[in-house]
Design an enzyme around this catalytic site. Structure first.
Site, mmCIF file in Angstrom:
data_model
loop_
_atom_site.group_PDB
_atom_site.id
_atom_site.type_symbol
_atom_site.label_atom_id
_atom_site.label_comp_id
_atom_site.label_asym_id
_atom_site.label_seq_id
_atom_site.Cartn_x
_atom_site.Cartn_y
_atom_site.Cartn_z
ATOM 1 N N HIS A 104 -42.591 23.207 -22.620
ATOM 2 C CA HIS A 104 -42.381 24.539 -22.501
ATOM 3 C C HIS A 104 -40.744 24.451 -22.538
ATOM 4 C CE1 HIS A 104 -42.295 22.402 -18.488
ATOM 5 N NE2 HIS A 104 -41.213 23.517 -18.126
ATOM 6 N N HIS A 149 -37.970 27.209 -21.959
ATOM 7 C CA HIS A 149 -37.250 28.133 -21.253
ATOM 8 C C HIS A 149 -36.474 29.320 -21.980
ATOM 9 C CE1 HIS A 149 -38.377 26.411 -17.172
ATOM 10 N NE2 HIS A 149 -37.987 25.384 -17.798
ATOM 11 N N GLN A 171 -38.292 18.032 -15.214
ATOM 12 C CA GLN A 171 -39.447 18.570 -15.774
ATOM 13 C C GLN A 171 -40.593 18.703 -14.842
ATOM 14 O OE1 GLN A 171 -41.376 16.915 -19.656
ATOM 15 N NE2 GLN A 171 -42.584 18.632 -19.855
ATOM 16 N N VAL A 226 -43.340 20.322 -14.904
ATOM 17 C CA VAL A 226 -44.729 20.746 -15.340
ATOM 18 C C VAL A 226 -44.883 19.802 -16.689
ATOM 19 C CG1 VAL A 226 -46.287 22.497 -16.416
ATOM 20 C CG2 VAL A 226 -45.164 23.048 -14.561
#
Ligand code: AMP
Length: 143
Positions: free
Chosen positions: A99, A101, A93, A95
């Site tokens: 999130h 994808h 990961q 960031v």
């Protein structure tokens, strides 16, 4: 709460540019800047949480309802054959803002299962012991 040092919080706040697919609401979606394929989209909660276990139970449905919506849209909108949906938690990961994808896929697009090296269980007893450890850690417990 936004995290001032978080690149995705800054995108959500409009301080850093991005190509939004969904630009309003509690769950947003924008194009990944370095896509696996054109249309590779990131679905993010507005709220700064890092991993899936950090997401409050009542926020799970809105995030994954949006993932479902975007997974349909990348196929319909880009004439793809299907999609790949993935979420890195801590490991890989890059960031630290949750999130998901959503990547449009086409047959023979060369992605080849994301280069996952597969392993094997020695036998059924080893597989059952691993399943038992995960079962015992479920919160809330199963059954
Ligand atoms: P992960 O490695 O699973 O944490 O994925 C992070 C993703 O964020 C990568 O695919 C990056 O290409 C993408 N990314 C990083 N910075 C930006 C940005 N400023 N705008 C859009 N996507 C970004």
């Amino acid at each position: 709460m936004a995290d001032a040092g978080c690149i995705f919080c800054r995108i959500i706040a409009g301080e850093v540019p991005a190509q939004f697919v969904i630009g309003d609401g509690d769950v947003l979606a924008f194009l990944d800047a370095r896509p696996l394929f054109p249309g590779h989209t990131l679905v993010v909660p507005r709220e700064h949480v890092v991993t899936l276990p950090d997401l409050a139970p009542d926020r799970v449905e809105p995030v994954f309802a949006t993932v479902r919506r975007v997974a349909a849209a990348v196929v319909r909108g880009l004439d793809a054959d299907g999609s790949f949906v993935a979420l890195n938690n801590v490991v890989s990961q890059s960031v630290p803002h949750l999130h998901v994808h959503v990547v449009p896929r086409r047959r023979k697009d060369g992605l080849r299962g994301f280069f996952w090296p597969r392993t094997k269980y020695a036998d059924d007893a080893e597989a059952e012991a691993i399943a038992a450890r995960v079962r015992a850690a479920l919160d809330p417990p199963e059954g």
